[in-house]
Design a protein around this motif. Structure first.
Motif, PDB file in Angstrom:
ATOM      1  N   LYS A   8       0.805  -1.223   0.000  1.00 44.73           N
ATOM      2  CA  LYS A   8       0.000   0.000   0.000  1.00 44.73           C
ATOM      3  C   LYS A   8       0.840   1.275   0.000  1.00 44.73           C
ATOM      4  N   GLY A   9       2.128   1.147   0.318  1.00 40.50           N
ATOM      5  CA  GLY A   9       2.977   2.331   0.337  1.00 40.50           C
ATOM      6  C   GLY A   9       4.132   2.200   1.298  1.00 40.50           C
ATOM      7  N   THR A  10       4.765   3.332   1.572  1.00 43.90           N
ATOM      8  CA  THR A  10       5.945   3.386   2.425  1.00 43.90           C
ATOM      9  C   THR A  10       5.740   4.415   3.528  1.00 43.90           C
ATOM     10  N   CYS A  11       6.085   4.050   4.750  1.00 41.04           N
ATOM     11  CA  CYS A  11       6.041   4.974   5.888  1.00 41.04           C
ATOM     12  C   CYS A  11       7.465   5.168   6.390  1.00 41.04           C
ATOM     13  N   ILE A  12       7.832   6.417   6.564  1.00 40.63           N
ATOM     14  CA  ILE A  12       9.129   6.745   7.159  1.00 40.63           C
ATOM     15  C   ILE A  12       8.837   7.409   8.495  1.00 40.63           C
ATOM     16  N   TYR A  13       9.241   6.767   9.550  1.00 44.63           N
ATOM     17  CA  TYR A  13       8.934   7.263  10.888  1.00 44.63           C
ATOM     18  C   TYR A  13      10.011   8.217  11.373  1.00 44.63           C
ATOM     19  N   THR A  14       9.574   9.229  12.116  1.00 45.04           N
ATOM     20  CA  THR A  14      10.490  10.186  12.727  1.00 45.04           C
ATOM     21  C   THR A  14      10.493   9.951  14.235  1.00 45.04           C
ATOM     22  N   PRO A  15      11.385  10.594  14.955  1.00 39.18           N
ATOM     23  CA  PRO A  15      11.373  10.455  16.408  1.00 39.18           C
ATOM     24  C   PRO A  15      10.211  11.208  17.060  1.00 39.18           C
ATOM     25  N   TYR A  16       9.438  11.940  16.285  1.00 36.24           N
ATOM     26  CA  TYR A  16       8.348  12.757  16.818  1.00 36.24           C
ATOM     27  C   TYR A  16       6.992  12.135  16.520  1.00 36.24           C
ATOM     28  N   VAL A  17       6.021  12.471  17.350  1.00 33.55           N
ATOM     29  CA  VAL A  17       4.632  12.107  17.096  1.00 33.55           C
ATOM     30  C   VAL A  17       3.999  13.324  16.441  1.00 33.55           C
ATOM     31  N   GLN A  18       3.687  13.196  15.173  1.00 42.16           N
ATOM     32  CA  GLN A  18       3.167  14.344  14.426  1.00 42.16           C
ATOM     33  C   GLN A  18       1.675  14.495  14.661  1.00 42.16           C
ATOM     34  N   GLU A  19       1.264  15.737  14.851  1.00 39.56           N
ATOM     35  CA  GLU A  19      -0.156  16.069  14.965  1.00 39.56           C
ATOM     36  C   GLU A  19      -0.453  17.219  14.017  1.00 39.56           C
ATOM     37  N   PHE A  35      -7.851  10.789   6.195  1.00 44.92           N
ATOM     38  CA  PHE A  35      -6.865  11.157   7.193  1.00 44.92           C
ATOM     39  C   PHE A  35      -6.502   9.891   7.957  1.00 44.92           C
ATOM     40  N   ILE A  36      -5.241   9.539   7.994  1.00 48.41           N
ATOM     41  CA  ILE A  36      -4.809   8.309   8.661  1.00 48.41           C
ATOM     42  C   ILE A  36      -4.087   8.661   9.957  1.00 48.41           C
ATOM     43  N   ILE A  37      -4.450   7.955  11.006  1.00 48.35           N
ATOM     44  CA  ILE A  37      -3.762   8.101  12.289  1.00 48.35           C
ATOM     45  C   ILE A  37      -3.016   6.796  12.529  1.00 48.35           C
ATOM     46  N   GLU A  38      -1.706   6.877  12.487  1.00 46.39           N
ATOM     47  CA  GLU A  38      -0.853   5.701  12.663  1.00 46.39           C
ATOM     48  C   GLU A  38      -0.670   5.449  14.150  1.00 46.39           C
ATOM     49  N   ILE A  47      -4.444   7.436  21.000  1.00 47.01           N
ATOM     50  CA  ILE A  47      -5.112   7.359  19.694  1.00 47.01           C
ATOM     51  C   ILE A  47      -6.570   7.771  19.832  1.00 47.01           C
ATOM     52  N   CYS A  48      -7.253   7.248  20.825  1.00 39.89           N
ATOM     53  CA  CYS A  48      -8.668   7.590  21.040  1.00 39.89           C
ATOM     54  C   CYS A  48      -8.825   9.081  21.337  1.00 39.89           C
ATOM     55  N   ASP A  49      -7.940   9.641  22.149  1.00 42.23           N
ATOM     56  CA  ASP A  49      -7.988  11.081  22.438  1.00 42.23           C
ATOM     57  C   ASP A  49      -7.724  11.908  21.179  1.00 42.23           C
ATOM     58  N   ALA A  50      -6.812  11.449  20.338  1.00 40.28           N
ATOM     59  CA  ALA A  50      -6.527  12.166  19.085  1.00 40.28           C
ATOM     60  C   ALA A  50      -7.748  12.144  18.169  1.00 40.28           C
ATOM     61  N   ILE A  51      -8.393  11.003  18.052  1.00 37.12           N
ATOM     62  CA  ILE A  51      -9.592  10.908  17.210  1.00 37.12           C
ATOM     63  C   ILE A  51     -10.676  11.847  17.728  1.00 37.12           C
ATOM     64  N   ARG A  52     -10.888  11.843  19.045  1.00 34.95           N
ATOM     65  CA  ARG A  52     -11.882  12.762  19.629  1.00 34.95           C
ATOM     66  C   ARG A  52     -11.505  14.213  19.363  1.00 34.95           C
ATOM     67  N   ALA A  53     -10.217  14.525  19.483  1.00 31.07           N
ATOM     68  CA  ALA A  53      -9.753  15.896  19.251  1.00 31.07           C
ATOM     69  C   ALA A  53     -10.015  16.321  17.811  1.00 31.07           C
ATOM     70  N   TYR A  54      -9.662  15.476  16.856  1.00 31.14           N
ATOM     71  CA  TYR A  54      -9.910  15.816  15.450  1.00 31.14           C
ATOM     72  C   TYR A  54     -11.399  15.971  15.163  1.00 31.14           C
ATOM     73  N   ARG A  55     -12.224  15.117  15.745  1.00 28.92           N
ATOM     74  CA  ARG A  55     -13.682  15.240  15.552  1.00 28.92           C
ATOM     75  C   ARG A  55     -14.206  16.538  16.160  1.00 28.92           C
ATOM     76  N   ASP A  56     -13.698  16.898  17.330  1.00 29.48           N
ATOM     77  CA  ASP A  56     -14.113  18.154  17.963  1.00 29.48           C
ATOM     78  C   ASP A  56     -13.726  19.356  17.095  1.00 29.48           C
ATOM     79  N   ASN A  76       4.744  13.631  27.915  1.00 30.10           N
ATOM     80  CA  ASN A  76       5.837  12.661  27.892  1.00 30.10           C
ATOM     81  C   ASN A  76       6.154  12.170  26.469  1.00 30.10           C
ATOM     82  N   TYR A  77       5.383  12.607  25.486  1.00 32.11           N
ATOM     83  CA  TYR A  77       5.633  12.264  24.083  1.00 32.11           C
ATOM     84  C   TYR A  77       6.269  13.452  23.361  1.00 32.11           C
TER      85      TYR A  77
END
Length: 93
Positions: A8-19, A35-38, A47-56, A76-77
């Motif tokens: 399906k593709g390529t993911c390159i991960y960074t040391p950061y959690v992107q928002e 919109f994909i949340i990895e 993850i659940c808090d991020a989904i709620r935040a985006y919906r809000d 801590n992230y």
């Protein structure tokens, strides 16, 4: 940086959690409709808090306030808006 590739593709991960809380409405206005949340390196509660935040945000709540609360809860992230505001030395041809 870890790289993951599949059919399906390529993911390159960074040391950061992107928002993209403050950028969500810009993305929607630009025609982005997927919109994909990895979740590989974070816990399910985040993850659940991020989904709620985006919906809000999508429903009209203040993205800046939501982002601030999220950053406080998950201090801590290594959260980041990623490369969206970094100048690049690459030139499209």
């Amino acid at each position: 940086m870890p790289v993951y590739e599949d059919d399906k593709g390529t993911c390159i991960y960074t040391p950061y959690v992107q928002e993209s809380f403050e950028e969500l409405n810009i993305l929607i206005d630009s025609g982005v409709n997927n919109f994909i949340i990895e979740r590989s390196f974070v816990d399910i509660e985040m993850i659940c808090d991020a989904i709620r935040a985006y919906r809000d945000i999508e429903s009209g709540k203040d993205a800046k306030l939501i982002k601030e609360a999220f950053y406080q809860k998950y201090d801590n992230y290594p959260l980041s808006s990623g490369y969206m505001y970094q100048k690049t030395t690459l030139v499209k041809v």
